[in-house]
Design an enzyme around this catalytic site. Structure first.
Site, PDB file in Angstrom:
ATOM      1  N   GLY A  12       0.829  -1.196   0.027  1.00 23.63           N
ATOM      2  CA  GLY A  12      -0.328  -0.167  -0.027  1.00 23.63           C
ATOM      3  C   GLY A  12       0.785   1.650  -0.319  1.00 23.63           C
ATOM      4  O   GLY A  12       2.052   0.956  -0.204  1.00 23.63           O
ATOM      5  N   CYS A  13       0.608   2.535   0.116  1.00 27.28           N
ATOM      6  CA  CYS A  13       0.918   4.047   0.208  1.00 27.28           C
ATOM      7  C   CYS A  13       2.113   3.425   1.005  1.00 27.28           C
ATOM      8  O   CYS A  13       2.167   3.332   2.273  1.00 27.28           O
ATOM      9  CB  CYS A  13       0.092   4.595   0.682  1.00 27.28           C
TER      10      CYS A  13
END
Length: 164
Positions: A12-13
């Site tokens: 993810g981020c």
């Protein structure tokens, strides 16, 4: 520095993962960037196929690849395909970029441990991908949550206890 190694993961981020990993025992440096995609010199606006990843430099006398993966599986949801929190797309996939067969074997064993634990409602969908070139992200993405402590993140410790 002879005991230093690098690990490459995506979950993810990249900002949130970097912020959590930077405080872990044995982690000596973190850098966010792009890995596993189709173009050279990717940027935030042009990184087809690349995951938002993180390069971790660690001292193998203080931690191990296995312990890094243990923490990795506790700070993001490895059961969602191409998604973490509000972030959707292959850039936000859960992936381990192994550099050799030993790392691949450790990653496979960790995925089995995580699945067997039944802590997550679903099955781990983390991909195992051979290491490819890691491209550092632009300076404004490095140490982002240190500079902007109220910035967006979808990462947090979901489980305090280890899988190992």
């Amino acid at each position: 520095m002879s005991n230093y190694k690098k690990a490459y993961i995506a979950g993810g981020c990249f900002w949130g993962m970097e912020d959590l990993f930077r405080t872990q025992k044995g982690i000596k440096d973190t850098e966010v960037g792009y890995i596993g995609g189709q173009n050279d010199n990717p940027t935030y606006k042009n990184h087809p196929g690349h995951a938002e990843g993180i390069e971790l430099t660690y001292d193998e006398n203080e931690t191990s690849f296995k312990h890094i993966l243990d923490y990795f599986f506790r700070i993001h949801n490895p059961t969602t395909v191409n998604r973490q929190g509000n972030d959707i797309g292959s850039s936000y996939r859960s992936a381990i970029f192994f550099q050799n067969e030993e790392e691949k074997n450790v990653a496979e064993a960790m995925i089995k441990l995580v699945n067997d634990s039944n802590k997550w409602e679903g099955t781990v969908v983390t991909t195992l991908e051979p290491y490819s070139k890691f491209w550092p992200a632009e300076p404004e993405h490095q140490d982002y949550l240190v500079r902007k402590p109220d910035g967006y993140t979808c990462h947090f410790e979901r489980f305090s206890d280890s899988f190992i």
